[in-house]
Design an enzyme around this catalytic site. Structure first.
Site, PDB file in Angstrom:
ATOM      1  N   ASP A   1       0.857  -1.173   0.000  1.00 60.69           N
ATOM      2  CA  ASP A   1       0.000   0.000   0.000  1.00 60.69           C
ATOM      3  C   ASP A   1       0.905   1.239   0.000  1.00 60.69           C
ATOM      4  OD1 ASP A   1      -2.254   1.660   0.157  1.00 60.69           O
ATOM      5  OD2 ASP A   1      -3.267   0.325   1.560  1.00 60.69           O
TER       6      ASP A   1
ATOM      7  N   GLU B   1     -10.388   6.579   4.793  1.00 59.03           N
ATOM      8  CA  GLU B   1      -9.399   5.932   5.656  1.00 59.03           C
ATOM      9  C   GLU B   1      -9.465   6.449   7.094  1.00 59.03           C
ATOM     10  OE1 GLU B   1      -5.586   5.162   3.773  1.00 59.03           O
ATOM     11  OE2 GLU B   1      -6.497   5.327   1.789  1.00 59.03           O
TER      12      GLU B   1
END
Length: 676
Positions: A358, A563
């Site tokens: 990521d 997020e």
């Protein structure tokens, strides 16, 4: 055969003289100069042009072989599209230097890229992070031009290996102005319609290709077990079986795998498809208290039975890449978990595509992030991550990884494994044959057929939680013909709020951020011409009481987030949302449309509203909401998540011993739509 007598070895092979599956080294060309080869071959082709015109497949194959010759006329196997992928990978890998291999493992942000950077470092991949665009409101042509400039630089390197460009196309091509924005995954889970999700994947692939991009960081196959998690709307459901069903997005993005396909191999059908990415491996939806990037505390059986099943489906459907999770499993960072990445995913599950980190994921192996970057590089590569989303400080990454290999800390076999997987995906998807953007694809961006599909997805995703107060008749569907109606609420005429996070900007935004239809726009379009529509975002009680309204539609909900910024311990919607409901619904019959990425606290105003619709984060096509509100279609959506009474109950999922929801998983009232 007419060509066999006159054309050199490559064409004879194509004409059937080479046995299937064999790849013998070709004999030396009688003339080693490309110029002289061309001088001999071109007149031959002209002489047999009529035969070629009647045999287009043969002509295409000749062209493919022609491109397999280097500038000096030598045969280059990896450039020969008629050869098996594995043979091409092996040939190219054997020609590569360490610098070229490490370049393939490096993914950098477009903002730090230039033709010189790409050529000097042999970069294998680029990406756009959330909101990273050529310019605000850039056209498809501008995106293509940017991609092509980057690609040309990569093709000018010694070996001419094309780069692969990735982007978070997680609910449509959501970074791009004018793209169709589909409902977020939580809404698609409410449809219980895998075929719809597959069609959305196919439409998304076309729109991604419309900008020249070949790789989508989707789908997110997290199983969100706690709605306090800021990424819960990226999860299809708390139930792994629903998530498994929705992996149909993968064949939508990549194409259907052929018969006798080997699970774990990467597959992309052609240049109107894109490489997909199953994420985030594994357990990202199970972190303690729903805290983003936190620790998933669960035994191996629980991990395998809840969070792993969708990955098996993804591999069976040929997913090309797997993104590793920021989170930890029982205290071990997933970006450093050799057991799960190498032994289980690559070994036991036979995954042959590439794994990718990521964004700055390897930095976060240490706490604080980046505290020991040398260790982070070592731990992540040895764990089995193949491509690193650096994305900015690529010089440091390349330098450290090079040093680790030269000093024997990371074996060359690990580098070769990573590059083999990356090249396998690139060859499989035809990137060597079609590296450049296709201008003809530009018309796919935001096209009507895709918007119609998004509208269908919206109406199928709406969950009717309440329809009429006790003792009263159902309020929905609403009549289109009325004297005057009120539309109120912070989310009624705000396209950015309607789309949520991961839309144009990483965190989403407010206002007319892209092209689309707000719910207010949709109400005005849906009602009878004689009906007056009044919009007041946050009206006072007197205005509502004295307005002479037949009924009201109140649209409120969460503000956009992405997020960690979406992590919430209270799960309340911001003011003035709740007070708008109380004010409006206290004075006139009203239907409340709730825009949110997850179940939120609704007990305080549930009694006040006559009807309540969970509309999730519907995207750009607001008419999907009014299609159902006004009865053209019936409500069919079912909750993909348990709706709690109080956050004190969380985490609470279907099957738990303490299961006592306000609305259970699968709940959803239905109405009858008009026959079409």
């Amino acid at each position: 055969m007419w060509l066999a007598l006159k054309v050199p070895w490559p064409a004879r092979a194509l004409a059937g003289e080479e046995k299937a599956g064999c790849s013998p080294p070709p004999p030396p060309l009688p003339i080693c100069s490309r110029f002289l080869v061309r001088r001999r071959l071109v007149p031959l082709l002209l002489r047999h042009r009529m035969a070629l015109l009647t045999a287009p497949a043969m002509a295409a194959l000749l062209l493919l072989v022609w491109t397999a010759y280097g500038d000096a006329g030598e045969y280059v196997l990896y450039k020969d599209a008629t050869k098996p992928v594995e043979a091409r990978v092996t040939d190219l890998l054997g020609r590569m230097t360490l610098a070229e291999k490490i370049g393939q493992m490096t993914q950098i942000e477009r903002l730090v890229a230039s033709p010189e950077v790409l050529k000097d470092n042999f970069i294998g991949s680029l990406l756009s992070g959330g909101g990273s665009v050529p310019r605000k409101q850039a056209t498809a042509a501008e995106w293509m031009d940017m991609i092509n400039q980057f690609q040309k630089a990569c093709l000018e390197t010694r070996l001419g290996i094309p780069m692969i460009y990735g982007i978070d196309a997680v609910h449509g091509h959501n970074n791009v102005y004018g793209a169709t924005i589909f409902p977020h995954n939580v809404a698609l889970g409410a449809t219980r319609d895998p075929n719809l999700v597959k069609r959305i994947g196919a439409a998304t692939a076309l729109e991604v290709r419309a900008t020249g991009i070949q790789y989508a960081f989707a789908p997110c196959i997290a199983v969100c077990r706690d709605p306090r998690w800021g990424r819960c709307y990226e999860s299809y459901s708390e139930d792994h079986r629903i998530v498994q069903a929705m992996t149909e997005l993968i064949p939508g993005l990549q194409g259907d795998v052929p018969q006798n396909f080997t699970s774990g191999m990467p597959y992309v059908a052609g240049k109107d498809k894109v490489a997909a990415c199953a994420k985030h491996f594994v357990g990202d939806g199970g972190t303690q208290n729903g805290i983003n990037e936190n620790n998933t505390i669960i035994d191996r059986q629980g991990l395998m039975s809840i969070h792993m099943p969708a990955y098996l489906d993804a591999l069976r459907k040929g997913v090309s890449t797997v993104m590793i999770s920021y989170s930890s499993w029982n205290g071990i960072k997933m970006h450093a978990n050799h057991d799960l990445i190498t032994r289980f995913l690559k070994g036991r599950l036979n995954f042959k595509g590439f794994t990718i980190s990521d964004w700055e994921g390897i930095d976060r192996i240490t706490s604080p992030a980046g505290a020991n970057y040398s260790y982070s590089v070592q731990a992540s590569i040895l764990a089995g991550i193949d491509m690193i989303m650096v994305p900015n400080n690529y010089q440091n990454f390349i330098s450290i990884l090079t040093s680790h290999v030269n000093n024997g800390i990371i074996p060359m076999s690990r580098i070769d494994d990573a590059v083999t997987r990356i090249l396998r995906v690139k060859f499989t998807m035809g990137l060597f044959e079609n590296p450049m953007a296709d201008p003809a694809m530009a018309e796919q961006l935001g096209k009507k057929e895709h918007r119609d599909l998004a509208r269908e997805a919206v109406r199928k995703s709406l969950v009717l939680l309440k329809n009429g107060k006790p003792g009263d008749a159902p309020l929905l569907p609403l009549p289109k013909k009325a004297t005057k109606i009120l539309v109120a609420g912070s989310h009624a005429d705000n396209l950015g709020y309607q789309c949520g996070g991961w839309t144009i900007e990483w965190q989403g935004d407010t206002g007319r951020t892209t092209i689309g239809t707000t719910i207010l726009d949709a109400v005005k379009a849906a009602v009878d011409a004689s009906t007056t529509v009044v919009f007041a975002e946050n009206p006072d009680a007197d205005f509502v009481k004295n307005g002479g309204f037949s009924y009201a539609v109140v649209v409120v909900g969460e503000h956009p987030y992405t997020e960690t910024k979406g992590d919430s311990m209270n799960l309340t919607i911001p003011e003035p949302g709740p007070s708008t409901i109380q004010t409006v619904c206290g004075a006139v019959k009203c239907a409340t449309v709730l825009i949110s990425g997850r179940p939120v606290v609704i007990q305080p105003f549930l009694g006040a509203t006559d009807a309540l619709v969970a509309a999730w984060l519907p995207g750009t096509e607001g008419q999907g909401v009014t299609d159902v509100l006004f009865g053209d279609y019936g409500f069919t959506g079912k909750l993909p998540r348990t709706w709690f009474k109080s956050v004190d109950q969380l985490p609470m999922n279907y099957g738990d011993a303490h299961y006592d929801p306000l609305f259970p998983l699968g709940y959803g009232l239905t109405t009858q739509g008009k026959a079409y």
